[in-house]
Design a protein around this motif. Structure first.
Motif, mmCIF file in Angstrom:
data_model
loop_
_atom_site.group_PDB
_atom_site.id
_atom_site.type_symbol
_atom_site.label_atom_id
_atom_site.label_comp_id
_atom_site.label_asym_id
_atom_site.label_seq_id
_atom_site.Cartn_x
_atom_site.Cartn_y
_atom_site.Cartn_z
ATOM 1 N N VAL C 3 -1.283 28.066 6.394
ATOM 2 C CA VAL C 3 -0.203 28.544 5.545
ATOM 3 C C VAL C 3 0.420 27.337 4.872
ATOM 4 C CG1 VAL C 3 2.025 29.676 5.572
ATOM 5 C CG2 VAL C 3 0.215 30.474 7.054
ATOM 6 N N PRO C 4 0.632 27.397 3.564
ATOM 7 C CA PRO C 4 1.220 26.226 2.918
ATOM 8 C C PRO C 4 2.622 25.996 3.438
ATOM 9 C CG PRO C 4 1.139 28.089 1.419
ATOM 10 C CD PRO C 4 0.366 28.475 2.623
ATOM 11 N N PRO C 5 2.971 24.724 3.590
ATOM 12 C CA PRO C 5 4.348 24.448 4.046
ATOM 13 C C PRO C 5 5.356 24.973 3.033
ATOM 14 C CG PRO C 5 3.271 22.454 3.281
ATOM 15 C CD PRO C 5 2.219 23.510 3.346
ATOM 16 N N LEU C 6 6.514 25.244 3.520
ATOM 17 C CA LEU C 6 7.511 25.900 2.684
ATOM 18 C C LEU C 6 7.867 25.073 1.463
ATOM 19 C CD1 LEU C 6 8.649 28.651 3.458
ATOM 20 C CD2 LEU C 6 10.816 27.539 3.864
#
Lengths: 332, 147, 375, 175
Positions: C3-6
């Motif tokens: 999941v891409p970091p925020l």
């Protein structure tokens, strides 16, 4: 007594669960049927007679769906949030006086308890939205919080007004004061406050806002936020939120009935009973549906303006008026 | 302040008016038709897919296989082949097929037909999971109607 | 699953990107808007059209003038009549075809009916954007009556393809004329219902008044036409400034509201329905006898060389066809000037700094039909 | 009626006057049969019959003057209607067409410029009329006409990764 009591409570728990479940299911049916009629359609007709089995079909469909937890979301909160909507709603049923003898518990601070549990709902929706890791859900969560905070105030102000009029937090007691007939109902008690009908309307509006119903459904706002805080929920996760929403409507209308419309008392004073309570409550619920299918959604700041600029001043006014009306006769 | 009260009251009134209107509609009969149980009659000029018209005298198609429709069709969905049979004054079609998956129901073929051998059907509830279900052999369809 | 970091989702300076669409309830089709949001405020909105681009202009270069006719109904499927009208009009203007008056009147009646039905769809869909569900069904109930009428004479409910070079393809019958008159009589009280239920409603007024200002100058610089420019106080209507067909012969007003907000655009459309009813009433009463299509029309249309322009007032604004002909059966070049395209192009400038629901209310008040933008 | 359009025509024809080395159509193959419309060079600025053509003023300007033309029309209160191209493959030219409308008067003005087909470049007018932005982007999509100074010429209606230009007459679609 000691043996009977736990069984009685258990029966009430089961009864409340069944009541909430049946209500949630059939309020959906009622909503769809009424929406159809408001829009000159027939509503559900195919599943069972007059579509009466439609909720069953819906429930089966929801239950058989996969529960999807979006990657990167806070899984624990994501799963807990629907439960946190449902459980406090169930708790509130403990003290609602359906009739003189039908209530799980006759608690002296019943009203306080209901509002204490009722305010957990906000947090649940907010956590659900936040943990979904979806931008729409987060916007919705932020909206829910500010909306509920804004509407809690006028609602509690009207409640304080009512407490001053009734002098008790015991819902049974409040209802009993109004048993004489419709002229004794709190909504018509103009002697203690000439603005009593306005108080009722404010309470009703706040109730709509607290339960996120149209025209205040900013949290769901499907044309803006897709499904708001519930965007990422699938299957029964969404179903439980949905049931919680309807349970909250039932509670809100039940409180309004008990506080303002004389609870189980009949309008003419004769034949009191649970049917009056249910009739009044379902009339209010029908009004909630009626309002939803009549009006467009409000703007978000319009909503807050309504609360801070109109509802709070007016409810404060009624509060002051009531206290004057109560205090002045006692001075002589 | 005065305006605020006035606006609130008049605004509230509009809400009441709205609710009165919807409850008025609530008690009227629904206007919808329950489609699979009851259906409306298709109007005379309804444009379903095309079919061949039969000559009332001979019982055969009026088509003379001139291919005007084939040329007029914007989506290349008509295919006509014809021969001139012995003893007949004009050509008659040996194949007339319609690819309804491509048809946009514009009616150019019907208009352009010199012998009015084409007309629209009134079929609207067609459904299939296969494309081939919409490759119509209109000549065979005409044969089928004869029986 | 990675999941891409925020931080990647978040833009710089605390803004974040919200992809509205291509499937979103408020965009009425497959329009995507890339919103840069600061909280609930839109700092930049970049529409990304093209998801249902079909290259009608290229199709026009590949088929004869006649064969392109069905395409014209499919650009803006809600006001198909005006689009076909512009296309047959450009060929008629180029070839100097005299259209019989009866045909012109029929075109006016059907175009105006179509305009009403289009406005009714917009009305319902706009209310859906604003969260009001019931008016949609009332509007569709009325629209159904129009569709039934038009189906009776054209055989089709949406993509009519009714006009032909030199006239229309079928004459109207008495049932249609009677039905149209009945519809006009039915529609007038319905407009009162809409006014009481929706227009006067305080919630709607609060939501639309002073929201989404589009000034007259902005309309001019962006080429926005139709209810958008009329809602900005400019009485610009192709039916009046460049009268085509038989519009010169009718008495009607161009509704103009100078407030330039979403409410003004809303009111313009509602008033336009009333004016269209007036036109229809006059046209039905005065419908001349005669042929419904010019006599001796060639089977295959040929247009003399040159370039020509023809504009009609569609429900969303001015639709225009620029046709370049080299004298052959097939147009050399067809340019379709779509109103929604220009109307949407000002969204980026107009929506800056608005709140999300307001921006969507303004988007709805532009009345977009996505196939019209994408063509 | 014609005073306004006459004055505009005068002003516009001044734009056309210098005609600095009119676009070199030299590379048009001599043997090719020129199509009818391309063959006759129209006068650069003419008042046209609205009933016949659909516009009032038809101006052909040198390609480096389109921005000036846009400024003149902007000052006179015109609005942009659309920008498009026409591919005159026979004469090796690309025509860029600007349609202008007037929001308060029934005038309609067409401005054209011809540029060589193999080096199709022209100044953008999107800073004069922001509405031209999208139209120019679309024209770039379809014709590969590069608008110098345009903020963003990435594919607009076509897929984001497309590198074809379907309205060029020599475009052949993939089988």
């Amino acid at each position: 007594m000691t043996i009977i009591e736990p069984i009685r409570i258990l029966l009430y728990v089961v009864g409340a669960l069944a009541f909430v479940g049946v209500n949630a299911a059939y309020l959906v049916w009622l909503e769809r049927k009424a929406a159809g009629r408001f829009q000159r359609r027939a509503g559900p007709t195919e599943v069972g007679p007059a579509g009466l089995l439609q909720p069953v079909a819906d429930a089966i469909k929801l239950m058989t769906k996969q529960l999807i937890v979006p990657p990167g979301s806070d899984e624990l909160l994501f799963r807990v949030a629907p439960v946190m909507v449902m459980a406090p709603a169930m708790m509130c049923f403990a003290t609602i006086p359906f009739a003189d003898s039908i209530a799980a518990r006759n608690i002296d601070v019943g009203l306080l308890m209901i509002f204490a549990f009722g305010s957990i709902n906000v947090m649940a929706v907010m956590l659900g939205g936040w943990s979904s890791r979806n931008k729409y859900a987060i916007i919705s969560a932020a909206r829910v919080v500010s909306q509920n905070v804004a509407y809690e105030i006028p609602m509690l102000l009207t409640i304080i007004t009512m407490l001053m009029v009734a002098g008790t937090m015991n819902l049974h007691e409040i209802v009993r004061q109004q048993e004489a007939g419709f002229w004794a109902w709190n909504v018509f008690r103009l002697a203690s406050n000439p603005l009593m009908p306005v108080t009722f309307i404010i309470f009703f509006i706040c109730m709509l806002a607290e339960t996120n119903r149209a025209p205040f459904d900013m949290a769901e706002a499907e044309s803006e936020l897709v499904a708001g805080a519930y965007t990422e929920y699938s299957g029964m996760g969404f179903g439980v939120f949905f049931m919680g929403e309807y349970a909250n409507i039932v509670i809100g209308c039940a409180i309004a009935t008990a506080l303002f419309l004389g609870g189980w008392g009949s309008p003419v004073g004769a034949l009191p009973g649970v049917w009056w309570f249910l009739a009044k409550m379902y009339f209010l619920i029908f009004s909630v549906i009626w309002i939803r299918w009549t009006f467009p959604r409000t703007q978000f700041y319009g909503l807050l303006n309504l609360s801070w600029k109109i509802l709070i001043p007016v409810s404060l006014t009624t509060l002051v008026l009531t206290s004057i009306a109560i205090k002045i006769p006692r001075m002589f | 302040m005065k305006n605020l009260i006035k606006d609130s009251v008049s605004g509230f009134k509009t809400l009441v008016v709205g609710m009165r209107l919807t409850i008025d509609q609530f008690f009227r009969r629904p206007v919808t038709v329950h489609y699979p149980r009851e259906a409306l009659k298709m109007p005379e000029r309804y444009r379903g897919h095309i079919e061949l018209v039969r000559d009332p005298e001979t019982g055969n198609s009026l088509c003379i296989a001139c291919k005007s429709c084939e040329k007029a069709c914007p989506s290349d969905c008509i295919f006509v082949e014809g021969i001139k049979r012995e003893g007949e004054k004009r050509k008659s079609p040996t194949e007339f097929s319609l690819d309804f998956t491509k048809c946009s129901l514009c009616g150019s073929c019907v208009e352009v037909c010199p012998t009015d051998a084409l007309r629209f059907t009134k079929e609207y509830n067609l459904a299939s999971t296969e494309r081939s279900a919409y490759l119509y052999d209109l000549l065979r369809r005409l044969e089928g109607q004869k029986k | 699953m990675s999941v891409p970091p925020l931080e990647l989702i978040k833009g710089p300076d605390e803004t974040f990107i919200l992809n509205l669409g291509p499937q979103h309830p408020a965009t009425h089709g497959v329009l995507r808007i890339k919103l840069t949001m600061d909280g609930e405020y839109v700092t930049r909105a970049e529409p990304v059209p093209g998801y249902i681009h079909r290259m009608h202009e290229k199709m026009g270069e590949n088929r004869t003038w006649n064969q392109f006719l069905p395409n014209t109904s499919r650009i803006d499927y809600l006001s198909a009549m005006a689009y076909t009208h512009a296309f047959v009009g450009v060929a008629e203007r180029a070839a100097g075809i005299e259209v019989p008056p009866r045909a012109e009147y029929i075109r006016v009646i059907t175009s105006e009916l179509n305009r009403i039905s289009s406005h009714l769809v917009w009305f319902g869909a706009f209310l859906l954007d604003l969260g009001g569900f019931t008016p949609l069904l009332y509007a569709f109930d009325d629209r159904e009556k129009i569709l039934d009428l038009l189906e009776g004479i054209t055989g089709s409910r949406l993509t009519y393809c009714y006009y032909r070079f030199g006239g229309v393809c079928n004459d109207v019958d008495d049932a249609f004329l009677r039905g149209t008159k009945e519809f006009v009589a039915h529609m007038r009280p319905r407009m009162k219902l809409y006014r009481d239920l929706v227009t006067d409603n305080i919630i709607l007024r609060k939501r639309l008044t002073d929201i989404g200002h589009i000034s007259a100058d902005m309309c001019r610089r962006y080429g926005a036409t139709g209810p958008v420019i009329r809602g900005a106080g400019v009485a610009y209507d192709t039916r009046k400034v460049e009268p085509y067909s038989a519009y010169r012969e009718f008495d009607f007003d161009i509704p103009v509201f100078p407030e330039a907000d979403s409410m003004a655009r809303y009111l313009v459309r509602m008033e336009e329905i009333v004016q269209s009813l007036r036109i229809i009433e006059q046209a039905v009463d005065r419908l001349p006898d005669g042929p419904f299509i010019a006599p001796k029309m060639p089977k295959v249309m040929k247009v003399p060389p040159g370039d020509y322009f023809y504009a009609t007032e569609a429900a969303r604004g001015r639709f225009a066809v620029r046709a370049v002909s080299d004298g052959k059966e097939i147009p050399y070049r067809l340019k379709l000037r779509a109103p929604s395209f220009s109307n949407l192009s000002l969204f980026e400038e107009a929506s800056r700094g608005m709140m999300l629901p307001d921006a969507l209310a303004m988007l709805g008040s532009l009345d977009l039909v996505i196939p019209d933008i994408d063509r | 009626m014609n005073g306004f359009i006459q004055a505009l025509a005068d002003e516009m024809s001044r734009l056309c006057q210098p005609a600095p080395a009119t676009p070199p159509p030299a590379d048009a193959p001599a043997g090719e049969t020129p199509s009818a419309a391309a063959a006759e060079p129209p006068p650069p600025c003419q008042i046209t019959d609205y009933g016949k053509r659909g516009f009032h003023l038809d101006v052909t300007v040198p390609p480096d003057r389109v921005v000036d033309a846009a400024h003149i029309l902007d000052a006179r209160g015109f609005g942009i209607d659309c920008v498009t191209g026409v591919d005159w493959i026979a004469s090796g030219q690309m025509e860029v067409v600007y349609d202008y409308f007037h929001p308060t008067a029934p005038w309609r003005v067409v401005v054209r410029a011809r540029i060589p087909r193999d080096r199709a470049e022209i100044q953008t007018v999107s800073h004069v009329f922001p509405g031209a932005n999208w139209h120019e982007r679309e024209t770039h999509d379809f014709f590969d006409i590069r608008f110098i100074g345009h903020p963003d010429l990435s594919p607009f209606l076509l897929p984001e990764d497309s590198d074809f230009h379907p309205l060029r007459k020599d475009f052949t679609p993939l089988p």
